[in-house]
Design an enzyme around this catalytic site. Structure first.
Site, PDB file in Angstrom:
ATOM      1  N   LEU A 458      -9.781   0.806 -10.422  1.00 47.26           N
ATOM      2  CA  LEU A 458      -9.490   2.049  -9.715  1.00 47.26           C
ATOM      3  C   LEU A 458     -10.746   2.452  -8.952  1.00 47.26           C
ATOM      4  O   LEU A 458     -11.495   3.331  -9.364  1.00 47.26           O
ATOM      5  CB  LEU A 458      -9.063   3.130 -10.711  1.00 47.26           C
ATOM      6  CG  LEU A 458      -8.217   4.281 -10.169  1.00 47.26           C
ATOM      7  CD1 LEU A 458      -7.494   4.986 -11.309  1.00 47.26           C
ATOM      8  CD2 LEU A 458      -9.050   5.281  -9.379  1.00 47.26           C
ATOM      9  N   GLU A 460     -11.757   2.380  -4.720  1.00 42.19           N
ATOM     10  CA  GLU A 460     -11.350   1.991  -3.368  1.00 42.19           C
ATOM     11  C   GLU A 460     -12.423   1.208  -2.625  1.00 42.19           C
ATOM     12  O   GLU A 460     -12.120   0.281  -1.868  1.00 42.19           O
ATOM     13  CB  GLU A 460     -10.937   3.236  -2.576  1.00 42.19           C
ATOM     14  CG  GLU A 460      -9.620   3.846  -3.001  1.00 42.19           C
ATOM     15  CD  GLU A 460      -9.689   4.650  -4.300  1.00 42.19           C
ATOM     16  OE1 GLU A 460      -8.619   4.993  -4.854  1.00 42.19           O
ATOM     17  OE2 GLU A 460     -10.837   4.943  -4.763  1.00 42.19           O
ATOM     18  N   HIS A 530      -1.613  14.361  -1.902  1.00 42.07           N
ATOM     19  CA  HIS A 530      -0.616  13.322  -1.680  1.00 42.07           C
ATOM     20  C   HIS A 530       0.104  13.530  -0.355  1.00 42.07           C
ATOM     21  O   HIS A 530       1.198  13.000  -0.149  1.00 42.07           O
ATOM     22  CB  HIS A 530       0.398  13.278  -2.833  1.00 42.07           C
ATOM     23  CG  HIS A 530      -0.203  12.876  -4.135  1.00 42.07           C
ATOM     24  ND1 HIS A 530      -0.846  13.771  -4.953  1.00 42.07           N
ATOM     25  CD2 HIS A 530      -0.293  11.669  -4.744  1.00 42.07           C
ATOM     26  CE1 HIS A 530      -1.296  13.140  -6.031  1.00 42.07           C
ATOM     27  NE2 HIS A 530      -0.980  11.860  -5.924  1.00 42.07           N
TER      28      HIS A 530
END
Length: 730
Positions: A458, A460, A530
């Site tokens: 996890l 990026e 999100h």
């Protein structure tokens, strides 16, 4: 070979075995070459300092004090066989590998003939396609992840020799991949840079995967003016990393040539044997300031500088060679004179070298061989007998499967993209598999195996940084960032590494990978983290292509082009459109592609133009159809599809026809993507306009959780309808 006894008396004769042991396995000839390379590196630094003071070069940062450790590293490894990700103090290892002073000084002056960058990078950005020295940036620690990806690619090629064959149906001449069965990957870093997250992320992956990576930490006790104890807890990086499994660790006096060579030989042998990664922590000195842009006397005590000077590896080895009887004073003087002459000749040639041509500035910013805008990607669909319409999610998944079957170079990884990781889950028929949070990679690992599809940590930056290293070696990574909202840790890798790899190396290296990223709002409850847009940040970055389809057919065609072209691509997939009824399509066949920079006329019209993309397309279409039905106003709706490059010709042709234009997008209005389009229309099409250019976009704030607020923040069909009607009446 005779040498002086330690008491300075009679000369004693050593047996060859004893000689090898006492000198760390180095012969007298090798030790002479060792010193020559160290001195060559130092004198090149000194010559650059003179050139800087003469204003013939524009920056200087030295390798001084690091030479023994780095020449040892170069002698322990194989140029053109192993792979190298150096940092800016690594002049000496590059010379030891075969990089020449002439090549290095051409970079110093920024000459057109500079083989590292053609005058594009500052000095000390070592690059050589011939020697497998991969282009670095000025950023610290980013190269650690590239080295990981490079090592992973080497292992992949070794395990899949068929991947070195020409790819059937590929558009370019796919040359054999360069790899060796027991290659290792070198990466170096200053001690101060070990504070960077990419360093730790790389250690995690190197350790987990037992990768053949050799780290060299060059610890000169300072990160510019910050001393080691203020940078590293406990003042010693070796103590902090000692519990990483599968590693070989060594801590050494990096000013001692033999100790450094012994440590490097052991580290390289460990990594080459396949046991895992190695890290050599070398304690070196910095006898010069960090660079010529500052003065270390401003923050270092005179006594400290004097103490460091006593450990200078050049002076230490000079004395040692005399003491051991390997060279006489006259022989050392002759060697040094020859080096001085070599450096002077290289400097004279570099100063006289031609500068780069201004007209070549944009060369190698993108691929000249297989551009995503190439007409070869304009391939018509050939639907199969199956007439079922599929969603965007379905066709993206289908495209990934098609391309993975076609090209063994493609690997896919990211957070949760695999079906499962643990073997017991993969073997359990009751376990359906994850395949991504949106299920777009479902079934890929099951079909193609865990060496081609896997879950990343996890992290990026880890995803993108590793992919850069893989792509530089010839793999075609198609990676996923789970949500655009969490792309920001990877932006450093994207902006400073991925986008400029081809340009900064003057075409020597490139990283043509694909980043798939779910983006956008209209989710009902997506909220701040999100629902983000922000594509203009990436369209503002040269060297990266950015696309954002609005329907299933375009998603498949553009994704296939992204995979087959030779540029890095940011492929933005709007989450709300994944399974929308709008935009479903039949499968168009395994070769359907769409060139980038070619817009689509969704609805022809004559009264005004709307330019948009992504999830605003169906909303604009809804508004346009209603407007035409209720008021008889004919709207021409353009779906850009590709944001960088974009289809200016299609926009201009439409505006000349309608004389009125709205630019609409989901992201915030101020400093958004539409501002550039609107500005260019005003600049180049002013005389064709009958009304001011208008923008419709989100409010200048973040997307809220409560649906009432979300609807007010994001542009809705009624907002577009109202703007169209008002502009038409102008």
């Amino acid at each position: 070979m005779a040498r002086q006894s330690k008491n300075g008396g009679a000369v004693q004769q050593d047996e060859p075995g004893e000689l090898q042991r006492s000198w760390g396995g180095l012969s007298a000839e090798k030790l002479v070459e060792f010193y020559r390379l160290m001195y060559l590196s130092r004198r090149t630094d000194d010559r650059e300092i003179v050139l800087k003071r003469q204003q013939k070069i524009f920056f200087q940062i030295s390798c001084a004090g690091h030479e023994a450790l780095l020449v040892a590293a170069g002698m322990a490894m194989r140029p053109g066989y192993d792979w190298f990700f150096p940092y800016y103090r690594d002049r000496a290892i590059c010379l030891a590998l075969g990089n020449t002073v002439a090549e290095q000084l051409l970079q110093s002056v920024g000459a057109a003939a500079d083989p590292a960058s053609g005058g594009r990078q500052m000095p000390s950005h070592w690059t050589s396609k011939r020697l497998n020295i991969v282009s670095p940036s000025s950023a610290t620690a980013t190269q650690c992840l590239h080295a990981i990806g490079c090592a992973e690619a080497g292992r992949y090629f070794r395990n899949r020799p068929s991947s070195a064959a020409r790819v059937p149906g590929d558009y370019r001449e796919f040359k054999d991949v360069k790899f060796e069965a027991d290659e290792v990957v070198y990466v170096s870093i200053g001690e101060g840079s070990t504070s960077q997250g990419e360093f730790w992320e790389s250690l995690n992956t190197a350790s987990n995967a037992k990768l053949p990576v050799v780290y060299v930490v060059e610890d000169n006790e300072y990160a510019i003016s910050t001393p080691v104890e203020a940078n590293t807890p406990g003042g010693n990086i070796s103590r902090l990393i000692a519990n990483f499994p599968n590693f070989h660790f060594a801590e050494v006096d990096g000013t001692d040539p033999i100790a450094s060579y012994t440590a490097m030989v052991e580290a390289v042998a460990y990594a080459r044997s396949g046991q895992g990664p190695a890290l050599v922590h070398g304690h070196v000195v910095r006898p010069y300031s960090h660079s010529m842009s500052e003065d270390e006397k401003d923050y270092r005590a005179a006594s400290e500088i004097e103490a460091a000077a006593l450990r200078d590896p050049i002076a230490k080895m000079h004395v040692w060679l005399l003491r051991e009887g390997i060279l006489t004073a006259d022989e050392i003087k002759a060697l040094e004179l020859a080096v001085d002459e070599e450096v002077q000749a290289a400097a004279d040639a570099a100063v006289a070298a031609a500068f780069p041509k201004v007209e070549d500035i944009l060369k190698h910013q993108y691929s000249e061989d297989l551009s995503c805008t190439d007409a070869r990607f304009d391939v018509a669909p050939h639907p199969a007998d199956d007439s079922n319409e599929r969603t965007m999610a379905d066709l993206i998944n289908t495209c990934l499967k098609d391309e993975m079957r076609r090209d063994e170079r493609i690997v896919i990884f990211g957070e949760d993209v695999a079906d499962a990781t643990r073997v017991e889950a993969l073997k359990d028929p009751k376990v359906k598999g994850k395949g991504g949070v949106f299920k777009l990679t479902s079934g890929l690992q099951t079909e193609f195996g865990s060496d081609r599809v896997w879950n990343s940590p996890l992290a990026e930056a880890n995803i993108v940084g590793r992919a850069i290293g893989m792509a530089a070696r010839g793999l075609k990574p198609v990676v996923e960032i789970q949500f655009f909202d969490y792309i920001w840790p990877a932006v450093h890798q994207m902006r400073n590494e991925l986008s400029v790899m081809r340009w900064r190396s003057n075409g020597a290296f490139s990283s043509p990978l694909v980043m798939r990223v779910p983006i956008g709002g209209y989710l009902t409850g997506g909220s701040l983290y999100h629902s983000q847009s922000g594509e203009s940040i990436f369209t503002h970055t040269p060297g990266i292509r950015v696309v954002m389809p609005s329907n299933a057919l375009d998603a498949l065609g553009l994704l296939r082009t992204a995979i087959r072209c030779d540029d890095p691509v940011l492929f933005l997939e709007h989450k709300r459109l994944y399974r929308e009824t709008f935009g479903r399509a039949q499968y168009p066949g395994p070769d359907y592609t769409i060139p980038f920079g070619k817009a689509k006329i969704v609805k022809p019209g004559k009264d005004l133009t709307v330019v948009t993309y992504g999830a605003v397309v169906p909303r604009a279409l809804q508004a346009a159809v209603k407007l035409e039905r209720e008021k008889g106003i004919s709207v021409e709706l353009i779906d850009l599809r590709s944001l960088s490059p974009y289809d200016w010709e299609a926009i201009a042709e439409s505006v000349r026809k309608t004389s009125k234009v709205i630019v609409a997008h989901e992201d915030m209005k101020s400093w958004g993507y539409g501002a550039e389009i609107a500005a260019r229309i005003g600049e180049e099409l002013f005389h064709d306009l009958d009304a001011p250019v208008r923008r419709v976009a989100a409010m200048d704030t973040f997307v809220a959780y409560q649906p009432i607020l979300e609807d007010a923040i994001l542009p809705q069909p009624e907002d577009l309808y109202r703007a169209m009607a008002e502009l038409a009446a102008y």
